[in-house]
Design a protein around this motif. Structure first.
Motif, PDB file in Angstrom:
ATOM      1  N   LEU A 179       6.489 -33.014   0.545  1.00  0.00           N
ATOM      2  CA  LEU A 179       5.310 -33.660   0.281  1.00  0.00           C
ATOM      3  C   LEU A 179       5.439 -34.940   1.633  1.00  0.00           C
ATOM      4  CD1 LEU A 179       2.239 -34.505  -0.263  1.00  0.00           C
ATOM      5  CD2 LEU A 179       3.563 -35.685  -2.375  1.00  0.00           C
ATOM      6  N   HIS A 180       4.814 -34.852   2.781  1.00  0.00           N
ATOM      7  CA  HIS A 180       4.602 -35.987   3.862  1.00  0.00           C
ATOM      8  C   HIS A 180       3.267 -36.788   3.588  1.00  0.00           C
ATOM      9  CE1 HIS A 180       8.341 -34.707   5.959  1.00  0.00           C
ATOM     10  NE2 HIS A 180       8.101 -33.606   5.358  1.00  0.00           N
ATOM     11  N   VAL A 181       3.574 -38.120   3.867  1.00  0.00           N
ATOM     12  CA  VAL A 181       2.394 -39.077   3.899  1.00  0.00           C
ATOM     13  C   VAL A 181       2.662 -39.951   4.767  1.00  0.00           C
ATOM     14  CG1 VAL A 181       1.138 -40.692   2.200  1.00  0.00           C
ATOM     15  CG2 VAL A 181       2.105 -38.704   1.194  1.00  0.00           C
ATOM     16  N   CYS A 182       1.395 -40.208   5.247  1.00  0.00           N
ATOM     17  CA  CYS A 182       1.133 -41.289   6.417  1.00  0.00           C
ATOM     18  C   CYS A 182      -0.056 -42.335   5.870  1.00  0.00           C
ATOM     19  CB  CYS A 182       0.702 -40.729   7.676  1.00  0.00           C
ATOM     20  SG  CYS A 182       0.842 -41.921   8.996  1.00  0.00           S
ATOM     21  N   ALA A 209       5.846 -37.166  14.037  1.00  0.00           N
ATOM     22  CA  ALA A 209       4.390 -37.574  14.117  1.00  0.00           C
ATOM     23  C   ALA A 209       4.171 -38.742  13.159  1.00  0.00           C
ATOM     24  CB  ALA A 209       3.452 -36.430  13.923  1.00  0.00           C
ATOM     25  N   GLY A 210       5.141 -39.300  12.530  1.00  0.00           N
ATOM     26  CA  GLY A 210       5.027 -40.619  11.766  1.00  0.00           C
ATOM     27  C   GLY A 210       4.560 -40.313  10.265  1.00  0.00           C
ATOM     28  N   MET A 211       4.802 -39.031   9.697  1.00  0.00           N
ATOM     29  CA  MET A 211       4.359 -38.795   8.330  1.00  0.00           C
ATOM     30  C   MET A 211       5.829 -38.870   7.375  1.00  0.00           C
ATOM     31  SD  MET A 211       1.634 -36.042   8.693  1.00  0.00           S
ATOM     32  CE  MET A 211       1.119 -36.155   6.919  1.00  0.00           C
ATOM     33  N   ALA A 212       6.023 -39.814   6.696  1.00  0.00           N
ATOM     34  CA  ALA A 212       7.070 -39.837   5.776  1.00  0.00           C
ATOM     35  C   ALA A 212       7.359 -39.151   4.702  1.00  0.00           C
ATOM     36  CB  ALA A 212       7.306 -41.227   5.261  1.00  0.00           C
ATOM     37  N   LEU A 213       8.607 -38.434   4.518  1.00  0.00           N
ATOM     38  CA  LEU A 213       8.711 -37.483   3.477  1.00  0.00           C
ATOM     39  C   LEU A 213       8.767 -38.339   2.140  1.00  0.00           C
ATOM     40  CD1 LEU A 213       9.675 -34.828   2.290  1.00  0.00           C
ATOM     41  CD2 LEU A 213      12.000 -35.617   2.677  1.00  0.00           C
ATOM     42  N   VAL A 214       7.744 -37.939   1.264  1.00  0.00           N
ATOM     43  CA  VAL A 214       7.663 -38.651   0.000  1.00  0.00           C
ATOM     44  C   VAL A 214       8.756 -38.331  -1.084  1.00  0.00           C
ATOM     45  CG1 VAL A 214       6.226 -39.431  -1.855  1.00  0.00           C
ATOM     46  CG2 VAL A 214       5.461 -39.640   0.615  1.00  0.00           C
ATOM     47  N   ARG A 215       8.596 -36.949  -1.224  1.00  0.00           N
ATOM     48  CA  ARG A 215       9.240 -36.157  -2.211  1.00  0.00           C
ATOM     49  C   ARG A 215       9.197 -34.610  -2.109  1.00  0.00           C
ATOM     50  NH1 ARG A 215       6.038 -37.191  -7.708  1.00  0.00           N
ATOM     51  NH2 ARG A 215       7.477 -35.743  -8.797  1.00  0.00           N
ATOM     52  N   THR A 216      10.052 -33.721  -2.764  1.00  0.00           N
ATOM     53  CA  THR A 216       9.822 -32.499  -2.792  1.00  0.00           C
ATOM     54  C   THR A 216       9.044 -32.217  -4.064  1.00  0.00           C
ATOM     55  OG1 THR A 216      11.824 -32.173  -1.737  1.00  0.00           O
ATOM     56  CG2 THR A 216      11.128 -30.315  -2.894  1.00  0.00           C
ATOM     57  N   VAL A 217       8.120 -31.349  -4.097  1.00  0.00           N
ATOM     58  CA  VAL A 217       7.404 -30.854  -5.131  1.00  0.00           C
ATOM     59  C   VAL A 217       7.350 -29.252  -5.285  1.00  0.00           C
ATOM     60  CG1 VAL A 217       5.952 -32.888  -5.094  1.00  0.00           C
ATOM     61  CG2 VAL A 217       5.414 -30.898  -3.869  1.00  0.00           C
ATOM     62  N   GLN A 218       7.294 -28.844  -6.471  1.00  0.00           N
ATOM     63  CA  GLN A 218       7.058 -27.564  -6.925  1.00  0.00           C
ATOM     64  C   GLN A 218       5.369 -27.218  -6.867  1.00  0.00           C
ATOM     65  OE1 GLN A 218       9.361 -25.036  -6.919  1.00  0.00           O
ATOM     66  NE2 GLN A 218       7.603 -23.807  -6.780  1.00  0.00           N
ATOM     67  N   LEU A 219       5.186 -26.498  -6.025  1.00  0.00           N
ATOM     68  CA  LEU A 219       3.654 -26.109  -6.425  1.00  0.00           C
ATOM     69  C   LEU A 219       3.565 -24.475  -6.611  1.00  0.00           C
ATOM     70  CD1 LEU A 219       2.482 -27.344  -2.720  1.00  0.00           C
ATOM     71  CD2 LEU A 219       2.229 -28.342  -5.201  1.00  0.00           C
ATOM     72  N   GLY A 255       9.854 -46.632  14.268  1.00  0.00           N
ATOM     73  CA  GLY A 255      10.992 -46.618  13.475  1.00  0.00           C
ATOM     74  C   GLY A 255      10.994 -46.017  12.186  1.00  0.00           C
ATOM     75  N   PRO A 256      12.004 -45.724  11.299  1.00  0.00           N
ATOM     76  CA  PRO A 256      11.946 -44.955  10.012  1.00  0.00           C
ATOM     77  C   PRO A 256      11.092 -46.222   9.206  1.00  0.00           C
ATOM     78  CG  PRO A 256      14.272 -45.612  10.657  1.00  0.00           C
ATOM     79  CD  PRO A 256      13.441 -45.905  12.068  1.00  0.00           C
ATOM     80  N   ARG A 257      10.409 -45.530   8.412  1.00  0.00           N
ATOM     81  CA  ARG A 257       9.996 -46.447   7.212  1.00  0.00           C
ATOM     82  C   ARG A 257       9.666 -45.504   6.236  1.00  0.00           C
ATOM     83  NH1 ARG A 257       5.367 -50.047  10.067  1.00  0.00           N
ATOM     84  NH2 ARG A 257       6.474 -51.011  11.708  1.00  0.00           N
ATOM     85  N   ARG A 258       9.627 -46.174   4.687  1.00  0.00           N
ATOM     86  CA  ARG A 258       9.246 -45.107   3.703  1.00  0.00           C
ATOM     87  C   ARG A 258       7.874 -45.059   3.590  1.00  0.00           C
ATOM     88  NH1 ARG A 258      12.497 -43.546   0.566  1.00  0.00           N
ATOM     89  NH2 ARG A 258      11.071 -43.683  -1.532  1.00  0.00           N
ATOM     90  N   ALA A 259       7.454 -44.143   2.935  1.00  0.00           N
ATOM     91  CA  ALA A 259       5.989 -43.959   2.700  1.00  0.00           C
ATOM     92  C   ALA A 259       5.415 -45.018   1.867  1.00  0.00           C
ATOM     93  CB  ALA A 259       5.546 -42.441   2.094  1.00  0.00           C
ATOM     94  N   GLU A 260       4.111 -45.361   2.136  1.00  0.00           N
ATOM     95  CA  GLU A 260       3.376 -46.401   1.011  1.00  0.00           C
ATOM     96  C   GLU A 260       2.678 -45.886   0.009  1.00  0.00           C
ATOM     97  OE1 GLU A 260       1.462 -49.171   3.641  1.00  0.00           O
ATOM     98  OE2 GLU A 260       3.124 -49.221   4.858  1.00  0.00           O
TER      99      GLU A 260
END
Length: 169
Positions: A145-148, A128-138, A164-169
């Protein structure tokens, strides 16, 4: 809500098999929040999903990314297990992200943080276009953690597929 969240697929990923009383308290709290609150989603005549819209700055992901005060996040639970794996989640999440940006021009980013073990949900987020930013411990789970960003959301097509693939901003 209590019945839905006791389903095996949701208990495993949401970790909230709460009593009806506890869910009543939580829904009241969410309705009173500034972020958007809880929503039940239908598909045709069937219950499809439960979502919660919230503000990342007011949540347990606040310290894991540079959030703006208007940014939004969401949690999603597909409540009808028979509707999983049919592409509906990807289409819905893509539309939800677009709707959150369209409905709130000041929102710069939209976030979601599914359990790292929930590979189906993580795949939906990425498609759906949400890039994986990092894994976090909650406190209650290890999350992906996915961010668009708003600029990335503009590249998502109507099918929910990013160009196309892009890194989260």
């Amino acid at each position: 809500m209590s019945r839905w969240m006791r389903q095996e697929h949701l208990e495993r990923t949401w970790h909230q098999p709460w009593s009806p009383e506890r869910w009543t308290e939580e829904l009241r709290r969410l309705h009173a929040s500034d972020g958007g609150g809880p929503f039940r989603i239908t598909y045709g005549t069937r219950q499809f999903a439960y979502i919660e819209v919230y503000r990342p700055l007011d949540s347990n992901i606040a310290t894991f990314h540079a959030w703006g005060r208007h940014d939004l996040g969401f949690h999603i639970a597909i409540t009808d297990e028979n509707l999983i794996g049919r592409g509906l989640g990807t289409a819905f999440v893509g539309d939800l992200v677009q709707t959150l940006f369209r409905g709130s021009p000041e929102v710069g980013r939209v976030a979601a943080e599914p359990d790292v073990r929930n590979l189906a949900c993580r795949t939906v987020m990425e498609r759906a276009g949400m890039a994986l930013v990092r894994t976090v411990q909650l406190p209650h789970k290890k999350a992906a953690l996915h961010v668009c960003s708003r600029s990335r959301a503009r590249t998502v097509t109507g099918s929910g597929q990013a160009e196309g693939p892009r890194r989260a901003e």
